[in-house]
Scaffold this motif. Structure first.
Motif, PDB file in Angstrom:
ATOM      1  N   HIS A  82       0.762  89.774  -9.081  1.00 25.90           N
ATOM      2  CA  HIS A  82      -0.425  90.580  -8.751  1.00 25.90           C
ATOM      3  C   HIS A  82      -0.363  91.069  -7.313  1.00 25.90           C
ATOM      4  O   HIS A  82      -0.576  90.291  -6.372  1.00 25.90           O
ATOM      5  N   ASP A  97      -1.672  89.282  -4.065  1.00 26.58           N
ATOM      6  CA  ASP A  97      -2.873  90.123  -4.016  1.00 26.58           C
ATOM      7  C   ASP A  97      -3.029  90.827  -2.665  1.00 26.58           C
ATOM      8  O   ASP A  97      -4.154  90.958  -2.168  1.00 26.58           O
ATOM      9  N   HIS A 128      -1.218  94.813  -4.783  1.00 27.35           N
ATOM     10  CA  HIS A 128      -1.666  96.208  -4.687  1.00 27.35           C
ATOM     11  C   HIS A 128      -0.799  96.923  -3.649  1.00 27.35           C
ATOM     12  O   HIS A 128      -1.030  96.768  -2.436  1.00 27.35           O
ATOM     13  N   HIS A 133      -8.448  92.506 -13.065  1.00 29.17           N
ATOM     14  CA  HIS A 133      -9.066  91.386 -12.345  1.00 29.17           C
ATOM     15  C   HIS A 133     -10.149  90.778 -13.231  1.00 29.17           C
ATOM     16  O   HIS A 133     -10.880  91.519 -13.885  1.00 29.17           O
TER      17      HIS A 133
HETATM   18 FE    FE Z   1      -6.191  92.315  -6.700  1.00 28.48          FE
END
Ligand code: FE
Ligand code: GUN
Length: 439
Positions: A72, A321, A74, A229
């Motif tokens: 995970h 994350d 971004h 999420h």
């Molecule tokens: Fe996230």
């Protein structure tokens, strides 16, 4: 053929950490052909006909471990790594993060940032990443291109989100589904054995129910995995109204379920505040959990009880994350996972905290399970692809101290707690060296 001789460490389903000393591993056509005791070297040489020049002898300070899996992350948030962590989730998203993601209508910026992202992850030993892109088709195509060009194994998603224009929204359901399908076709068209598309509704209530259903159709049509999420903060459904879409399903998990988006290829990040009913639904559907401990502490979202999922036989991996987590390194995620679990054991009597060996497994085999690639990667089983890190505990300017009497197990543990990318001297994906510190 490439042949490596020395110490190997990996996880199996039964044992969190297995250390194989004085061993020899052979790679041919990207796959692991054999893993045997070194006494068999002559026999293996005869059988496979490799030259001495193909053999890399690891030193006493070196070992090999499987490449790590970031379940995970971004990519567009990378410019905020280590910054802007003074708010909790809702305000953090609205004030800092979605405005940054808006900027990725600029494809040149996307190329610059995503090149940094993939380089940073590879040198930190992340051989596989499940990426969130932005809502922009042009930018996410670039992300897939960069991962492909650099030889990283990647799932790449175009974010889907219908909010208000100021904070970054797709124009409408039709455009969202059209661009998502165009992205899937684009990535499939690259014909990369390593890069694949993943559906990425940014979270359950950011999408309208017809949008989720449309994504469910695409999941079926293209046999595509999905990531989102889930239950990141307490009382998630009560997030500020401008964070939610008016036509979203009131029960988040039910919204995914009726859209056909819950299954073995579903990755749900966080899963901190999951009640028993939702847990059962996740378990029954074979959903994988992306545990993001740095993020959960940085945004003060909560402590995820990983033990609860493992005891139910569920798949759990680690996620950085970024940039809600400040570190792009899975070594950091391992350490944060240990500390979150230690915290739970302080708060709860009789709680069995996760060992560092278990967290090592989350970062490797657990992650491979979460991205549904456990038949291909995650450990050194013969037949799997060779995604691997050559680690040296005694590089110049080493961040860790090794002592003469250290066992192999102790060197490995010191690396997990005190090592960093300086100790990762080579990185291999599918047998190809994608990072070499000496070059
Ligand atoms: Fe996230
Ligand atoms: N929920 C919706 N979007 C995001 C995001 O970008 N980061 C985190 N941590 N949670 C989210």
């Amino acid at each position: 053929m490439q042949v490596f001789v020395g110490t190997f460490v990996h996880s199996t389903v039964d044992t969190p950490m297995v250390i194989l000393k004085d061993s020899v591993l052979g790679v041919h056509n990207s796959k692991i052909k054999f893993l045997e005791k070194v006494e068999k070297l002559d026999q293996l040489r005869e059988k496979y006909g490799f030259e001495n020049s193909c053999i890399t002898h690891m030193t006493q300070s070196q070992f090999m471990m499987p490449g790590m899996v970031d379940t995970h992350i971004h990519a567009p948030q990378f410019p905020h790594n280590g910054l802007k962590l003074d708010q909790k989730l809702s305000e953090w998203l609205m004030t800092y993060t979605l405005p940054l993601e808006q900027e990725y209508s600029n494809v040149k910026m996307a190329r610059d940032v995503f090149t940094k992202v993939v380089n940073r992850l590879l040198r930190n030993g992340t051989t596989t990443a499940s990426y969130y892109g932005s809502i922009h088709l042009g930018a996410v195509k670039v992300l897939a291109d960069v991962a492909h060009a650099k030889g990283q194994r990647a799932l790449v998603g175009k974010d889907n989100r219908l909010l208000s224009q100021e904070v970054g929204s797709e124009p409408g359901v039709q455009e969202s589904l059209r661009d998502t399908e165009a992205f899937i076709c684009y990535v499939n068209g690259i014909k990369s054995p390593l890069v694949q598309p993943i559906l990425t509704p940014s979270w359950g209530l950011a999408c309208s129910i017809d949008q989720l259903k449309g994504l469910g159709e695409l999941a079926k049509k293209y046999n595509c995995p999905m990531q989102s999420h889930l239950h990141e903060i307490k009382g998630e459904a009560t997030l500020r109204a401008d964070n939610c879409h008016p036509n979203s399903h009131p029960n988040i998990l039910e919204g995914f379920a009726i859209s056909g988006l819950l299954g073995k290829k579903t990755i749900m990040a966080h899963c901190i505040w999951v009640d028993d009913d939702d847990l059962e639904q996740l378990r029954m559907n074979g959903v994988g959990v992306a545990h993001c401990p740095n993020s959960n502490l940085s945004l003060r979202s909560g402590f995820c009880d990983v033990r609860r999922y493992l005891e139910k036989g569920m798949k759990v991996g680690l996620g950085t994350d970024c940039s809600a987590g400040y570190s792009p390194s899975l070594l950091n995620a391992i350490r944060c996972a240990v500390h979150v679990s230690n915290t739970l054991s302080i708060l709860r009597p009789n709680y069995q905290q996760l060992s560092v060996q278990e967290c090592f497994r989350l970062a490797t085999l657990g992650g491979a399970q979460v991205v549904s690639m456990e038949d291909r990667i995650g450990n050194f089983e013969v037949g799997k692809e060779f995604d691997s890190l050559l680690v040296d505990t005694e590089v110049p300017n080493t961040p860790l101290d090794v002592f003469d009497e250290d066992t192999a197990e102790e060197k490995i543990q010191r690396f997990l707690f005190n090592g960093d990318d300086r100790n990762i001297v080579r990185v291999f994906v599918a047998g190809r060296c994608v990072f070499n510190q000496d070059l």
